[in-house]
Scaffold this active site. Structure first.
Site, mmCIF file in Angstrom:
data_model
loop_
_atom_site.group_PDB
_atom_site.id
_atom_site.type_symbol
_atom_site.label_atom_id
_atom_site.label_comp_id
_atom_site.label_asym_id
_atom_site.label_seq_id
_atom_site.Cartn_x
_atom_site.Cartn_y
_atom_site.Cartn_z
ATOM 1 N N PRO A 26 0.849 -1.187 0.000
ATOM 2 C CA PRO A 26 0.000 0.000 0.000
ATOM 3 C C PRO A 26 0.885 1.238 0.000
ATOM 4 C CG PRO A 26 0.090 -0.964 2.207
ATOM 5 C CD PRO A 26 0.867 -1.879 1.305
ATOM 6 N N GLN A 80 -6.671 -1.193 3.647
ATOM 7 C CA GLN A 80 -5.837 -0.946 4.825
ATOM 8 C C GLN A 80 -6.464 0.162 5.669
ATOM 9 O OE1 GLN A 80 -2.009 1.210 5.148
ATOM 10 N NE2 GLN A 80 -1.145 -0.776 5.689
ATOM 11 N N CYS A 110 2.770 3.059 9.978
ATOM 12 C CA CYS A 110 2.942 4.407 9.426
ATOM 13 C C CYS A 110 3.745 5.276 10.397
ATOM 14 C CB CYS A 110 1.578 5.038 9.143
ATOM 15 S SG CYS A 110 1.769 6.716 8.497
ATOM 16 N N ASN A 210 8.804 -7.422 3.768
ATOM 17 C CA ASN A 210 8.786 -6.209 2.931
ATOM 18 C C ASN A 210 10.001 -5.349 3.250
ATOM 19 O OD1 ASN A 210 7.306 -3.074 3.480
ATOM 20 N ND2 ASN A 210 7.654 -3.816 1.404
ATOM 21 N N ASP A 212 13.049 -3.154 0.498
ATOM 22 C CA ASP A 212 14.212 -3.249 -0.395
ATOM 23 C C ASP A 212 14.167 -4.379 -1.411
ATOM 24 O OD1 ASP A 212 15.405 -1.100 0.826
ATOM 25 O OD2 ASP A 212 16.673 -2.305 2.138
ATOM 26 N N GLY A 234 7.513 -2.655 -2.616
ATOM 27 C CA GLY A 234 7.161 -1.248 -2.460
ATOM 28 C C GLY A 234 7.700 -0.386 -3.581
ATOM 29 N N ARG A 235 8.636 0.504 -3.241
ATOM 30 C CA ARG A 235 9.059 1.551 -4.176
ATOM 31 C C ARG A 235 9.618 1.050 -5.506
ATOM 32 N NH1 ARG A 235 12.386 4.378 0.456
ATOM 33 N NH2 ARG A 235 12.417 2.162 1.016
HETATM 34 C C1 LIG Z 1 4.968 7.372 -0.801
HETATM 35 C C2 LIG Z 1 4.768 6.207 0.135
HETATM 36 C C3 LIG Z 1 3.511 5.959 0.646
HETATM 37 C C4 LIG Z 1 3.319 4.888 1.521
HETATM 38 N N1 LIG Z 1 2.056 4.658 2.016
HETATM 39 C C5 LIG Z 1 1.842 3.598 2.838
HETATM 40 C C6 LIG Z 1 0.526 3.300 3.310
HETATM 41 O O1 LIG Z 1 -0.471 3.960 2.991
HETATM 42 N N2 LIG Z 1 0.396 2.222 4.132
HETATM 43 C C7 LIG Z 1 1.465 1.434 4.496
HETATM 44 O O2 LIG Z 1 1.310 0.470 5.234
HETATM 45 N N3 LIG Z 1 2.699 1.692 4.047
HETATM 46 C C8 LIG Z 1 2.906 2.738 3.224
HETATM 47 N N4 LIG Z 1 4.160 2.966 2.723
HETATM 48 C C9 LIG Z 1 5.243 1.990 3.018
HETATM 49 C C10 LIG Z 1 5.304 0.905 1.932
HETATM 50 O O3 LIG Z 1 4.124 0.139 1.934
HETATM 51 C C11 LIG Z 1 6.511 -0.040 2.188
HETATM 52 O O4 LIG Z 1 6.328 -0.655 3.435
HETATM 53 C C12 LIG Z 1 7.851 0.692 2.188
HETATM 54 O O5 LIG Z 1 7.970 1.546 1.067
HETATM 55 C C13 LIG Z 1 9.018 -0.302 2.248
HETATM 56 O O6 LIG Z 1 9.099 -1.082 1.098
HETATM 57 P P1 LIG Z 1 10.231 -0.776 -0.037
HETATM 58 O O7 LIG Z 1 11.569 -0.688 0.663
HETATM 59 O O8 LIG Z 1 10.103 -1.918 -0.979
HETATM 60 O O9 LIG Z 1 9.836 0.538 -0.635
HETATM 61 C C14 LIG Z 1 4.394 4.044 1.884
HETATM 62 C C15 LIG Z 1 5.661 4.300 1.345
HETATM 63 C C16 LIG Z 1 5.862 5.362 0.491
HETATM 64 C C17 LIG Z 1 7.250 5.601 -0.058
#
Ligand SMILES: Cc1cc2nc3c(=O)[nH]c(=O)nc-3n(C[C@H](O)[C@H](O)[C@H](O)COP(=O)(O)O)c2cc1C
Length: 340
Positions: A26, A80, A110, A210, A212, A234-235
């Site tokens: 999300p 969520q 969050c 989750n 990286d 995620g990203r």
């Molecule tokens: C712009 C942005 C918005 C996010 N919004 C949420 C969210 O609404 N709910 C949530 O649980 N995590 C949120 N996250 C966290 C991501 O779900 C994820 O846990 C986090 O980016 C780590 O994963 P990654 O390293 O693959 O990016 C957000 C992250 C980013 C960068």
């Protein structure tokens, strides 16, 4: 069955089968309905809404209800929820279950001040009794799958995911999703996959890892390392909506379709995304504004992308966006209607 194929096996949560066990994370302001439609179309097995306030849902706040809108093509779709009051979260979850969501995920990760200040999001990692009451109340309210997304800890010394995960499993959570960074880290530093391995060993509910996951082999590598039941991307999937499906194929050792897609395919997928956004917001201008950041992500790493970043804020039409991207990728700017 070999050890690896066992690892990559589908995830079962209640009646829901997630195969391969790959989730798109999300992401508020990013993983909205049009992007989720695209992710599902490209083969991402399961998606989650942006975080939605339980209080906003119950008070009929327009912004919160807008976040619940979705198309059937996004399913299976988890919603969520965030909040700090067990009965309010339970009531909001009940409404969401009636709306046809496949499952409920509770946000306990969050990090932003305006959320944790009210005792919601990652603040719940410091308040395990309340976190447990929330899960127990939501569990009593709904029979659909219930997951909790949390951090590895609040800080290096406080609020540990394994202890909290044990409590939440006892209270009725079906799985936990660990973003393996502490709240203090926000989004920087490395995700701690060793902690995910320890959580898998300690908990008797599925753990979804989750943090990286970037390269197409990362899901398989991390699942083999930790034994986690599933992974969440995620990203790395921003501007890369084909990544979750490709990671899933790699995990199940199916032959991967060409990855990454060719520039012409990349352009076609961007046009598809743009059209979904136009259809969703019903205003070309608003859609183009919302697509500006996506255009930057889709073109990351291409020669000329830095120049495009400067121009993107002046683009006001879908045609301008499509042709700027076609030019940058040196592909044919075809009629997007013929791209299927
Ligand atoms: C712009 C942005 C918005 C996010 N919004 C949420 C969210 O609404 N709910 C949530 O649980 N995590 C949120 N996250 C966290 C991501 O779900 C994820 O846990 C986090 O980016 C780590 O994963 P990654 O390293 O693959 O990016 C957000 C992250 C980013 C960068």
């Amino acid at each position: 069955m070999g050890a690896l194929s066992k690892l990559a096996a589908a995830m079962k949560l209640g009646n829901l089968q997630i195969d391969p066990p790959v989730w798109m994370a999300p992401m508020a302001g990013v993983v909205d309905a049009p992007y989720r439609q695209l992710l599902r179309e490209l083969g991402c097995p399961v998606v989650v809404t942006e975080m939605v306030s339980a209080e906003g849902i119950l008070r009929l706040a327009k912004g919160s209800h807008r976040l619940l809108h979705h198309l059937p093509s996004e399913r299976p779709l988890f919603v969520q929820l965030f909040g700090d009051l067990p009965e309010r979260l339970a009531e909001a979850a009940r409404l969401c279950a009636e709306m046809g969501f496949a499952g409920i995920d509770i946000n306990m990760g969050c990090p932003v001040k305006k959320v944790v200040r009210h005792g919601a999001g990652a603040a719940l990692m410091k308040d395990p009794i309340r976190a447990e009451q929330i899960v127990a109340a939501v569990r009593r309210a709904v029979s659909i799958p219930l997951t909790v997304k949390m951090r590895s800890a609040w800080s290096a010394s406080e609020g540990n995911a394994i202890e909290l995960g044990r409590r939440l499993a006892g209270a009725g959570a079906d799985a936990i999703i660990i973003h393996a960074r502490t709240r203090s880290q926000f989004y920087s530093g490395r995700a701690d996959w060793e902690l995910i391995g320890r959580a898998v060993a300690a908990l008797d509910i599925p753990v979804i890892g989750n943090g990286d996951l970037r390269a197409v082999e990362d899901g398989k590598r991390r699942q083999t390392q930790t034994g986690c039941a599933g992974i969440m991307i995620g990203r790395a999937a921003l501007g890369n909506p084909w990544l979750p499906a490709a990671m899933g194929k790699c995990m199940t050792q199916q032959t991967t379709t060409a990855y990454p897609p060719s520039p012409q395919e990349r352009w076609g997928i961007f046009c598809n995304h743009l059209q979904k956004m136009i259809d969703w917001v019903d205003s070309e201008r608003q859609a183009v504004i919302r697509m500006r950041k996506h255009l930057i992500w889709y073109t990351r790493g291409f020669v000329g992308a830095v120049g495009l970043r400067k121009e993107v804020h002046r683009m006001n039409t879908a045609t301008a966006m499509r042709s700027a991207m076609a030019k940058l990728l040196a592909v044919e700017d075809r009629d997007p209607q013929c791209l299927c």
